[in-house]
Design a protein around this motif. Structure first.
Motif, PDB file in Angstrom:
ATOM      1  N   ARG A  22       0.790  -1.121  -0.056  1.00 38.06           N
ATOM      2  CA  ARG A  22      -0.302  -0.163   0.158  1.00 38.06           C
ATOM      3  C   ARG A  22       0.885   1.397  -0.112  1.00 38.06           C
ATOM      4  N   PRO A  23       0.598   2.617  -1.237  1.00 40.01           N
ATOM      5  CA  PRO A  23       1.087   3.602  -1.542  1.00 40.01           C
ATOM      6  C   PRO A  23       0.994   4.251   0.157  1.00 40.01           C
ATOM      7  N   GLY A  24       0.263   4.252   0.714  1.00 39.03           N
ATOM      8  CA  GLY A  24      -0.520   5.097   2.231  1.00 39.03           C
ATOM      9  C   GLY A  24       0.643   4.960   3.262  1.00 39.03           C
ATOM     10  N   ALA A  25       1.562   3.545   3.195  1.00 40.97           N
ATOM     11  CA  ALA A  25       2.024   3.433   4.434  1.00 40.97           C
ATOM     12  C   ALA A  25       3.033   4.739   4.584  1.00 40.97           C
TER      13      ALA A  25
ATOM     14  N   TRP E  82      -2.736  -4.488  -8.163  1.00 43.32           N
ATOM     15  CA  TRP E  82      -3.837  -5.002  -6.805  1.00 43.32           C
ATOM     16  C   TRP E  82      -2.889  -4.066  -5.878  1.00 43.32           C
ATOM     17  N   ILE E  83      -2.931  -3.976  -4.778  1.00 40.60           N
ATOM     18  CA  ILE E  83      -2.782  -3.011  -3.510  1.00 40.60           C
ATOM     19  C   ILE E  83      -3.167  -4.361  -2.546  1.00 40.60           C
ATOM     20  N   GLU E  84      -2.290  -4.024  -1.595  1.00 37.20           N
ATOM     21  CA  GLU E  84      -2.390  -4.700  -0.588  1.00 37.20           C
ATOM     22  C   GLU E  84      -3.859  -4.422   0.118  1.00 37.20           C
ATOM     23  N   ALA E  85      -4.949  -4.949   0.840  1.00 30.81           N
ATOM     24  CA  ALA E  85      -6.312  -4.472   1.189  1.00 30.81           C
ATOM     25  C   ALA E  85      -5.805  -4.042   2.892  1.00 30.81           C
ATOM     26  N   SER E  86      -6.431  -2.552   3.135  1.00 28.07           N
ATOM     27  CA  SER E  86      -6.473  -2.015   4.058  1.00 28.07           C
ATOM     28  C   SER E  86      -6.910  -2.537   5.395  1.00 28.07           C
ATOM     29  N   ALA E  87      -6.530  -2.058   6.686  1.00 32.45           N
ATOM     30  CA  ALA E  87      -6.505  -3.173   7.956  1.00 32.45           C
ATOM     31  C   ALA E  87      -7.950  -3.194   7.810  1.00 32.45           C
ATOM     32  N   THR E  88      -8.277  -1.853   7.892  1.00 30.57           N
ATOM     33  CA  THR E  88     -10.156  -1.847   7.736  1.00 30.57           C
ATOM     34  C   THR E  88     -11.049  -2.290   7.301  1.00 30.57           C
ATOM     35  N   LEU E  89     -10.385  -2.876   5.752  1.00 32.90           N
ATOM     36  CA  LEU E  89     -11.289  -3.549   4.987  1.00 32.90           C
ATOM     37  C   LEU E  89     -10.861  -4.893   5.457  1.00 32.90           C
ATOM     38  N   THR E  90      -9.762  -5.076   5.392  1.00 31.40           N
ATOM     39  CA  THR E  90      -9.675  -7.078   5.796  1.00 31.40           C
ATOM     40  C   THR E  90     -10.018  -7.377   7.180  1.00 31.40           C
ATOM     41  N   ALA E  91     -10.264  -6.572   7.691  1.00 39.47           N
ATOM     42  CA  ALA E  91     -10.588  -6.940   9.358  1.00 39.47           C
ATOM     43  C   ALA E  91     -12.889  -7.004   8.762  1.00 39.47           C
ATOM     44  N   SER E  92     -12.643  -6.579   7.997  1.00 42.10           N
ATOM     45  CA  SER E  92     -14.611  -7.067   7.633  1.00 42.10           C
ATOM     46  C   SER E  92     -14.612  -8.240   6.919  1.00 42.10           C
ATOM     47  N   ARG E  93     -13.649  -8.514   6.209  1.00 44.07           N
ATOM     48  CA  ARG E  93     -13.598  -9.771   5.531  1.00 44.07           C
ATOM     49  C   ARG E  93     -13.475 -10.779   6.658  1.00 44.07           C
ATOM     50  N   ARG E  94     -12.102 -10.274   7.370  1.00 40.11           N
ATOM     51  CA  ARG E  94     -12.172 -11.257   8.215  1.00 40.11           C
ATOM     52  C   ARG E  94     -13.161 -11.288   9.076  1.00 40.11           C
TER      53      ARG E  94
END
Ligand SMILES: Nc1ncnc2c1ncn2[C@@H]1O[C@H](COP(=O)(O)OP(=O)(O)OP(=O)(O)O)[C@@H](O)[C@H]1O
Ligand SMILES: Nc1ncnc2c1ncn2[C@@H]1O[C@H](COP(=O)(O)OP(=O)(O)OP(=O)(O)O)[C@@H](O)[C@H]1O
Ligand SMILES: [Mg+2]
Ligand SMILES: [Mg+2]
Lengths: 294, 261, 271, 294, 261
Positions: A22-25, E82-94
């Motif tokens: 993620r670029p945000g970080a 394709w980028i890593e999912a954000s922490a909140t998105l990940t939490a909601s999927r999980r």
């Protein structure tokens, strides 16, 4: 929250996509770094830019022989009382974890007393021991207490007895951190409890003890400044003596701070080096370093 | 050391042990003959580990007699009184008893070779050269000749347990105790450890083994003791205890072990 | 025109008119002192307020200027930077006015002090002149002028003086009382007052030796070099107190009349 | 070494013998206890018997209102700076274990600086902030730094910023002591990393943090004595002020020591109570307390 | 939540994962249909745990696609990237994926009931009363109705793992992942946990299970995937993979697991 492009497609051929960080970080990191540098530079700018500090005085005294003497005294006090407290601390720790309630109580009382009273008071007490006990009779010889207790002796005695109480807790923590299985394995090959403690448990405990002992050493390095009340001229005592003469108080305090930063940094580096050395061959046996996903 | 006349490797009689108010061993009578591979099986909490730990003096006991190799262990007699043995007496007795732990308990700061020879060097005060020679033999015997200089952290669980076995037999003990030696291992690694134990049994090593590996006990055991509630509930040949037991508790326990679920 | 501070310049009463207007508007002077220097400056435990010569003199001068003093009790380490940073308008604590110190602050010199030697009661070591201190243990306060004096004395000694220092005023007294040191040096006024007024405590075990007073110095009130007009106003007012006798009365009250100055001086270092 | 009576007999009937505890241990215990009491009584005897201590002075000042004020100040300084440092310390600890190298570096630098310089210097620096920064502009208002930074503010600021560096390390140790499995379990039920840290990891880390934080509090209790240089009258400053008047130096130091012992003991008891409370329901889940057979 | 049209509970395509320089997953293709009990078996170190951890986003992955219940997991699409999912998105999927760990990982400071309802109360923000009602149902389902107020330390390993299962299914997940759920248990306690899992499978819960309990996989599994060296080496019905495999690696692995020694 879910965009249509994230709904499953039926593609199942070809290599999968690469997933990018993620670029945000990265943006956040950069922003924080810039901010931190700005704050530090800002403070430095204010201190330097105010023009109140006489840097030439700092430069002049930093390596002055009297300062170097003070540094040497600080080091001597730290090293000697730390080394001595390692012995007494180990003894006390062994007492505290022993099955014998009497030994446990004695060690606990010692720790309670020496942790409970300020080091300053303890140092002043030892310095003025002659007030209570004008002379000591040792093996038939009578000796004046005051000729025995020089300021340096008093400082060392006070520091050593005090830091032993803390060292005991550090060592005890280290001993408890070694799995009981190690003691049992040592006993099972025929070692006596004492030998198991010294040959098997202690060498492993060192790895846990060292970081905590390092902290203790750093505290002690600065705590030695208290001995200036009985006239032992370590770093802080030296700069205060100079400042009282020339009134460059802030400058002299900066000299002391710089010296302490140097000593503490060197001590920390030494500690890291030792820890790394002791971890040789053991590293992977420890549980993998916690990776809190946070 | 003169060998006493009696043939028992271990003999206990009426062994009792409490932790605080909880009595764990209710008078255990058990004998292991020289050269036997004796197995102890039984439900969790029945006192199997405690029993082994008493034999090796890792626990004191409150009553009864415990003889290993003809010598009183864990106690001394002073006239009519039986008192706990001193730490030095215990240590000297223990040097003749090997023990293999569930979690290996290798010394992490020593290589395999140093682990195996620790007792020879530090307790029996053998010279390093001689001790290391013997250590290499022992490592070869457990199939680890080429891992002498590895640290435990560089070995798999199965390899670690084999080093632990080599360490336990290094000083030529009269008996080796095993407390669930394979239960901390990945299923794949169990075999290599059992293979080493099988070899030891074949070579006539006296062994007292607590395990849940019933088929191994059946294959290798000279005798199986079923312990339940801090007492020996049944003893006999593996086939008698495991295949043809009349004891309902034994049967129930084996059923649970065999068919999970 | 701003006031220019010159060495050995005498204060005059007309300087009193120079009080800076912002201080006049506030009506308050922020002053700092350090406890433990009776009779010059100490905290009266009954009232919790500073007492002694310094407090009496400055409170009186302030009153004449239409001000009250807001006192703080701090250590020297905080006092001098406090004056420099403007937290305090002045710092006073039986300090000698020296050339080195004048590089950093300006002084109003308001009394002259010599120093004496203090020994255990009965003077067991028979110390009667400076040279008797050779080979003896002497305890002094850190930051005082005595190390230099001892250094000079040592040039004439066969066995040098063993010097120890402590951080506060009570340390040397304690050291002498416990036998840790054979003698201590202190300003005459302080020693004389402490030992004479003592009815209990360790100082009843001590006395002033017959050694002649030495190292005369002017004691001063320290001001920031950025506030010469305040210094001028206060110095002038104190000169007025000298002239109308108030000054001498206060000095006598605290048994330090011998050290009275006339006139009050500005930056009057003797060494 | 082996007596004949220890050679195996063939008796196998009847109940086994009772095994008695070794009497040696008891005799040794008693001897040590007697010796320890003798030493303590001996020292007490020397101190009391020398007749140099005026106990009535100690009694008179122990509960004097000015002493009680000093005690209250010590407590206030300790509690406020400890509480504030818990917040900053947690933030710093989160930064130090974060995956972000910038945050980690900033936190490390903070700790290096504040652990490396003496507290005394830090306090004097804040007290004299006006030397570098005569006035502060906050939201358009200009305010004189010296009127903002009172002695108490400076003391609190100095103590708080310093102790935060130590608190960070304590909290970090606590966080690392919680098994990663706990974080993973929390994430697996859908918590965000932050919530997992706050709701699952921190409450468990507290049990590890508290003992170390207790030690920190005890150190802080005594470290507050340093603020007497800027004229804040806590316990040590108060007794030194009194001693400067009445010259009962040793007596006043004893008064201070007794107060510190009381405060430290009360703090230790409070700590034990809290630890016991927090261990409720968890007790047995911990590995059984190490029983080194030594 | 609208249910996507596709029937896959999990679909991964070309999943890749490295730890530093070591590549652990070499492009895994694997599909779990709704209602399936899918088993993953394979040698130690072959990447089984890593695979499950990717499904639950406890590890990120470097390449490939991973869909759970029709939603992309662990990654987001931004246009072509394709980028890593954000922490909140990940939490909601999980929150829609349950996981049962080898070492239970119960929250030690909460009772069984509080553990089971932690997600309902702290994540889904249900009211306590409602959550506790559901929690009691779940505990009853795993046979622990009467242990609701026990802390984990007061429960046996088997009971702890059953609580962990109840916690994993509390939020009605689309799939429950199991990583060697019985391997930390005493042999005697394995059965009760397998019994609960058998019930779940019978009720049609979608499950992806890593285990060494081959006979359980044979009995309960709809499909078995054999993983070796970070790839799916063989997939098929239990009897095909376990009884009649042609793959030599599978055969070798099964031989080692079956006959220790
Ligand atoms: N140090 C101890 N303090 C108190 N109780 C103990 C201690 N060690 C064991 N016990 C108790 O003694 C009993 C027997 O324990 P032991 O470990 O001997 O059983 P076990 O047969 O080895 O069981 P497992 O198959 O689970 O290893 C158990 O109830 C256990 O809780
Ligand atoms: N956090 C990590 N950092 C580095 N390497 C790792 C990490 N986690 C796992 N590995 C490595 O990845 C490989 C696969 O590990 P994984 O735990 O997925 O295997 P597994 O099939 O679950 O094995 P097991 O049956 O032993 O649990 C192993 O070689 C392991 O050493
Ligand atoms: Mg057991
Ligand atoms: Mg795994």
């Amino acid at each position: 929250m879910t965009t249509t492009t994230d709904i499953e497609s039926s593609r199942t051929t070809g290599p999968g996509p690469r997933i990018h960080r993620r670029p945000g970080a990265r943006i956040f990191s950069t922003a924080v770094a810039v901010l931190a540098i700005a704050v530090v530079l800002g403070i430095a700018g204010i201190v330097v830019g105010s023009g109140t500090i006489h840097w030439e005085i700092i430069a002049q005294y930093f390596f002055a022989p009297v300062m170097l003497n003070g540094v040497a005294t600080t080091l001597m006090l730290t090293v000697v009382s730390l080394a001595a407290s390692a012995v007494l601390g180990t003894l006390l720790a062994a007492m505290r974890i022993s099955g014998n309630p009497v030994l446990r109580t004695i060690a606990s009382a010692y720790i309670w007393f020496f942790r409970g009273t300020p080091l300053l008071v303890q140092i002043v007490f030892w310095f003025n021991l002659g007030l209570f006990l004008p002379r000591l009779d040792i093996a038939g010889f009578t000796i004046s207490t005051n000729s025995l207790i020089t300021p340096t002796t008093a400082a060392l005695l006070g520091l050593f007895l005090n830091v032993s109480a803390f060292m005991c807790e550090v060592i005890r923590g280290g001993l408890l951190a070694v799995d009981t299985g190690q003691t049992e394995a040592a006993l099972s090959i025929g070692m006596t409890p004492r030998r198991a403690l010294l040959r098997i448990v202690l060498p492993q405990a060192i790895r846990v003890i060292l970081p905590a002992a390092g902290n203790l050493a750093i505290d002690l390095l600065k705590a030695t400044s208290l001995v200036y009340v009985i006239g032992t001229k370590e770093i802080l005592g030296t700069v205060q003596g100079i400042a009282a003469q020339n009134f460059y108080v802030i400058e002299m305090l900066i000299v002391a701070s710089l010296w302490y930063l140097v000593l503490v940094s060197v001590a920390s580096l030494g500690q890291s080096w030792l820890e790394a050395r002791l971890a040789r061959g053991i590293g992977a046996a420890q549980p993998p370093a916690a990776r809190p996903n946070l | 050391m003169t060998t006493p006349l009696l043939d028992h490797a271990v003999r206990m009689h009426g062994l009792q042990k409490s932790f605080g108010a909880v009595r764990v061993l209710h008078g255990v009578d058990l004998t292991v003959e020289r050269g036997q591979a004796a197995f102890i099986i039984g439900p969790s909490g029945s006192g199997k580990s405690t029993l082994l730990r008493c034999v090796n003096s890792l626990e004191s006991y409150d009553g009864g007699e415990l003889w290993v190799d003809g010598y009183l262990v864990g106690a001394e007699r002073r006239g009519d009184r039986w008192i706990e043995a001193s730490a030095t007496l215990t240590a000297s007795r223990r040097a003749r008893i090997g023990m293999v732990f569930q979690r290996f308990n290798l010394f992490p700061n020593m290589t395999a070779l140093e682990n195996v020879t620790a007792g020879l060097r530090m307790v029996l005060k053998q010279e390093s050269k001689q001790a290391f020679e013997r250590g290499r033999e022992l490592l070869a015997r457990v199939g680890l000749a080429n891992r002498a200089d590895s640290y435990p952290s560089q070995l798999s669980g199965g390899q670690q347990q084999r080093v632990a076995i080599a360490r336990a037999i290094a000083a030529n003990p009269s008996i080796v105790l095993f407390d669930e030696p394979t239960s901390a291992l990945d299923p794949e690694l169990v075999g290599e450890v059992l293979a080493v134990m099988r070899d030891l049994a074949r070579d006539g090593m006296t062994m007292l083994i607590v395990t849940h590996e019933i088929s191994f006990a059946e294959e290798v055991g000279d005798v199986v003791h079923f312990i339940d509630g801090g007492k020996v509930a049944e003893s006999g040949s593996p086939s008698a205890v495991i295949r043809h037991s009349n004891n309902p508790r034994t049967a129930e326990f084996l059923a649970r072990i065999r068919k999970p679920g | 025109t701003p006031f220019k501070v010159e060495t050995n310049m005498k204060a005059t009463a007309d300087l009193a008119s120079r009080l800076p207007s912002d201080i006049k508007a506030k009506g308050v002077l922020n002053g700092a002192t350090t406890d433990g220097n009776a009779p010059w400056s100490f905290i009266d435990q009954a009232t919790g307020k500073p007492a002694g010569v310094d407090a009496d003199l400055i409170n009186e001068a302030a009153k004449r200027l239409g001000l009250t003093v807001n006192w703080s009790d701090v250590q020297f380490t905080a006092g001098i930077p406090g004056v420099q940073s403007g937290r305090f308008d002045f710092y006073v604590s039986a300090m000698a006015d020296t050339l080195a110190r004048e590089k950093v602050v300006d002084f109003i010199a308001y009394s002259k002090e010599g120093s004496g030697v203090i020994v255990p009661k009965g003077n067991p070591q028979k110390i009667a002149k400076m040279e008797d201190l050779c080979g003896k243990k002497v305890s002094i306060v850190t930051g005082s002028l005595f190390p230099d004096i001892v250094k000079k004395l040592n040039e004439t000694c066969s066995t040098p003086v063993a010097l120890t220092e402590t951080a506060d005023q009570t340390g040397p007294y304690l050291a002498v009382a416990s036998g840790q040191a054979d003698a201590t040096m202190n300003t005459y006024g302080v020693s004389n007052y402490t030992l004479k007024t003592a009815t209990e405590g360790i100082q009843t075990k001590l006395e002033l030796s017959p050694v002649a007073l030495f190292a005369p110095a002017n004691q001063g009130i320290a001001f920031s070099k950025t506030t010469p007009d305040l210094l001028a106003a206060l110095a002038g007012t104190m000169q007025g107190m000298v002239e109308d006798g108030t000054y001498k009365k206060i000095m006598d009250k605290w048994q330090v009349g011998d050290g009275a100055l006339n006139p009050i001086l500005i930056n009057a270092a003797l060494f």
